[in-house]
Design a protein around this motif. Sequence first.
Motif, mmCIF file in Angstrom:
data_model
loop_
_atom_site.group_PDB
_atom_site.id
_atom_site.type_symbol
_atom_site.label_atom_id
_atom_site.label_comp_id
_atom_site.label_asym_id
_atom_site.label_seq_id
_atom_site.Cartn_x
_atom_site.Cartn_y
_atom_site.Cartn_z
ATOM 1 N N LEU A 168 8.038 189.829 -1.972
ATOM 2 C CA LEU A 168 8.990 188.717 -1.985
ATOM 3 C C LEU A 168 8.496 187.588 -2.874
ATOM 4 N N GLY A 169 9.280 187.275 -3.895
ATOM 5 C CA GLY A 169 8.899 186.258 -4.852
ATOM 6 C C GLY A 169 9.697 184.980 -4.684
ATOM 7 N N GLU A 170 9.010 183.881 -4.439
ATOM 8 C CA GLU A 170 9.660 182.575 -4.414
ATOM 9 C C GLU A 170 9.993 182.185 -5.850
ATOM 10 N N THR A 171 11.274 181.911 -6.107
ATOM 11 C CA THR A 171 11.720 181.619 -7.461
ATOM 12 C C THR A 171 11.279 180.227 -7.903
ATOM 13 N N VAL A 172 10.672 180.191 -9.078
ATOM 14 C CA VAL A 172 10.284 178.943 -9.739
ATOM 15 C C VAL A 172 11.143 178.833 -10.985
ATOM 16 N N ILE A 173 11.828 177.712 -11.142
ATOM 17 C CA ILE A 173 12.801 177.580 -12.228
ATOM 18 C C ILE A 173 12.732 176.172 -12.793
ATOM 19 N N GLY A 174 13.148 176.003 -14.035
ATOM 20 C CA GLY A 174 12.940 174.752 -14.738
ATOM 21 C C GLY A 174 14.016 173.715 -14.574
ATOM 22 N N PHE A 175 14.740 173.744 -13.472
ATOM 23 C CA PHE A 175 15.711 172.691 -13.164
ATOM 24 C C PHE A 175 15.823 172.597 -11.649
ATOM 25 N N PRO A 176 16.457 171.540 -11.118
ATOM 26 C CA PRO A 176 16.537 171.396 -9.658
ATOM 27 C C PRO A 176 17.173 172.612 -9.003
ATOM 28 N N ALA A 177 16.470 173.178 -8.024
ATOM 29 C CA ALA A 177 16.932 174.372 -7.312
ATOM 30 C C ALA A 177 17.312 174.007 -5.884
ATOM 31 N N PRO A 178 17.985 174.895 -5.174
ATOM 32 C CA PRO A 178 18.405 174.566 -3.812
ATOM 33 C C PRO A 178 17.270 174.190 -2.868
ATOM 34 N N ASP A 179 16.082 174.793 -3.061
ATOM 35 C CA ASP A 179 15.000 174.505 -2.116
ATOM 36 C C ASP A 179 13.978 173.515 -2.648
ATOM 37 N N ASN A 180 13.865 173.378 -3.942
ATOM 38 C CA ASN A 180 12.895 172.452 -4.533
ATOM 39 C C ASN A 180 13.503 171.813 -5.774
ATOM 40 N N LYS A 181 13.434 170.501 -5.851
ATOM 41 C CA LYS A 181 14.118 169.780 -6.930
ATOM 42 C C LYS A 181 13.264 169.576 -8.167
ATOM 43 N N THR A 182 11.969 169.807 -8.058
ATOM 44 C CA THR A 182 11.093 169.665 -9.212
ATOM 45 C C THR A 182 10.170 170.876 -9.313
ATOM 46 N N ALA A 183 9.627 171.071 -10.510
ATOM 47 C CA ALA A 183 8.693 172.181 -10.711
ATOM 48 C C ALA A 183 7.459 171.998 -9.846
ATOM 49 N N ALA A 184 6.979 170.766 -9.738
ATOM 50 C CA ALA A 184 5.783 170.509 -8.922
ATOM 51 C C ALA A 184 6.042 170.855 -7.463
ATOM 52 N N ALA A 185 7.220 170.487 -6.968
ATOM 53 C CA ALA A 185 7.562 170.797 -5.574
ATOM 54 C C ALA A 185 7.669 172.310 -5.378
ATOM 55 N N ALA A 186 8.235 172.996 -6.373
ATOM 56 C CA ALA A 186 8.384 174.450 -6.273
ATOM 57 C C ALA A 186 7.027 175.141 -6.216
ATOM 58 N N LEU A 187 6.099 174.686 -7.029
ATOM 59 C CA LEU A 187 4.768 175.294 -7.022
ATOM 60 C C LEU A 187 4.023 175.000 -5.724
ATOM 61 N N THR A 188 4.204 173.793 -5.190
ATOM 62 C CA THR A 188 3.581 173.457 -3.900
ATOM 63 C C THR A 188 4.154 174.319 -2.782
ATOM 64 N N TYR A 189 5.483 174.455 -2.752
ATOM 65 C CA TYR A 189 6.152 175.304 -1.760
ATOM 66 C C TYR A 189 5.642 176.742 -1.885
ATOM 67 N N THR A 190 5.561 177.220 -3.128
ATOM 68 C CA THR A 190 5.161 178.603 -3.355
ATOM 69 C C THR A 190 3.729 178.858 -2.904
ATOM 70 N N GLU A 191 2.854 177.900 -3.130
ATOM 71 C CA GLU A 191 1.476 178.083 -2.680
ATOM 72 C C GLU A 191 1.402 178.177 -1.164
ATOM 73 N N LYS A 192 2.177 177.359 -0.466
ATOM 74 C CA LYS A 192 2.219 177.438 0.997
ATOM 75 C C LYS A 192 2.798 178.784 1.445
ATOM 76 N N PHE A 193 3.793 179.256 0.717
ATOM 77 C CA PHE A 193 4.401 180.562 1.005
ATOM 78 C C PHE A 193 3.367 181.678 0.845
ATOM 79 N N LEU A 194 2.594 181.630 -0.227
ATOM 80 C CA LEU A 194 1.564 182.640 -0.459
ATOM 81 C C LEU A 194 0.525 182.631 0.649
#
Length: 460
Positions: A168-194
């Motif tokens: 299961l891959g948490e999607t990291v994308i270069g614009f505001p996403a439904p779960d994370n609005k910034t790239a930094a937030a997405a990477l932080t979320y993903t690290e917690k997920f891992l």
Amino acid sequence: MRLPALLFIVLNPYSQAQERRPVDLVLIHGTVVTMDADRRIIEDGAIAIAGERIIAVGLSSQVTSEYDARKVIDARGALVMPGLINAHTHMAMSLFRGLAEDRSLEDWLQKYIFPAEAKNVTADFVTWATKLSLLEMIRGGTTTAADMYYFENEVADALKEAGMRGVLGETVIGFPAPDNKTAAAALTYTEKFLTRWKDDALIIPAVAPHSIYTCPEKLLKDSAALARAHHAPILMHLAEAPYERDVSRREHGTSTVQYLARIGVLGPDLLGAHCVWLDQADIQTMTHSGAGCSFNPSSNMKSAAGLSPVPEMLAAGVPVGIGSDGAASNNDQDMFREMDLAAKLQKFARMDPTALPAEQTVAMATITGARALHIDKQTGSLETGKKADVIVVDTGAPHSTPMYNVYAQIVYALKDSDVRTSVINGKLVMENRKLLTLDEPAILKKAEEYKKQVASSFTH
């Protein structure tokens, strides 16, 4: 007269009696399609399962003489084979099924899907949409799914509840996403997920940078670095369509594969979804990198994305699996149909009936797909010591009678509705077509509720 000890052992009827070992489950009297290195097919075969692992594969007479099972399933008239591996999908997109049809990939994404996700996707949406896909997947014999989406913690929770194995891959994308609005937030979320799902029995957490056309270079590098720091897989769309090919040439001066290799993202931990626009140099680069690929025939045909050079990749040593893609672009999760289309599409496009033969296609949906996802030591074939991911598939229906060649039958004749029983990680999740881990009426009811919400969001 006293008999010699050795002679006594031979004559004593109790001397050779062996106490049968207790196991949890035995499947007997089926045609066992192992997909092991020797491609053994065992008529009147059986497998024994203890806990989450296969502990014996052989003739029914041998297995039943050695093991005493808590539960026995008679697979007479059926194939016993490895569970199917869906190498690329977006399970939570099932609630967008049929939303925007007959459009190019760029229009479909930019004008419909990304806006629909922004308006509708929440943690609750992802939970129920994932469960809807799981209903279909388990009924159709899928036991492992490689997923990319948002709120992947909710995806993982749904899979655990259903008993499904997932990369299961948490999607990291270069614009505001439904779960994370910034790239930094997405990477932080993903690290917690891992961290949360590390060493789970069913869930392999991954990092999923969406694509080269939605992620700037720094985000791609940061995503790969995060994955490698946690020894996690990388999932991403790769060389999917002419649009992506043109973006890569214009912005990077080379193909997607060469660009990812140049910036250090391509590697043996990466699974590239689609891999359509590859030339021979790209294939060689893929081979040397150790990366895997997912062939998604229905999705590529529907979006007119092009034909993936699957035979060339396989010949070069690139492990290629088969994926359904999400139900918004396919529009289902039927891996039997994907196998059928995978083989026929390669034959038709090349005007070569020998291209991608049935046995190779079944391997792509099982052991080669596992290899593409770098999990072939765990699953993908029926072998002693591997995780018990097993399906029982009926062969007695009119559309599958008679059977001369097992692999041809699986690819060209059998259907997802022929799957009778599914075992994942040693646990029964469906028996005799009855789902044991999911509440189907509740899931279907919730899907209808969300349909109204999604439809309303496009009329206001």
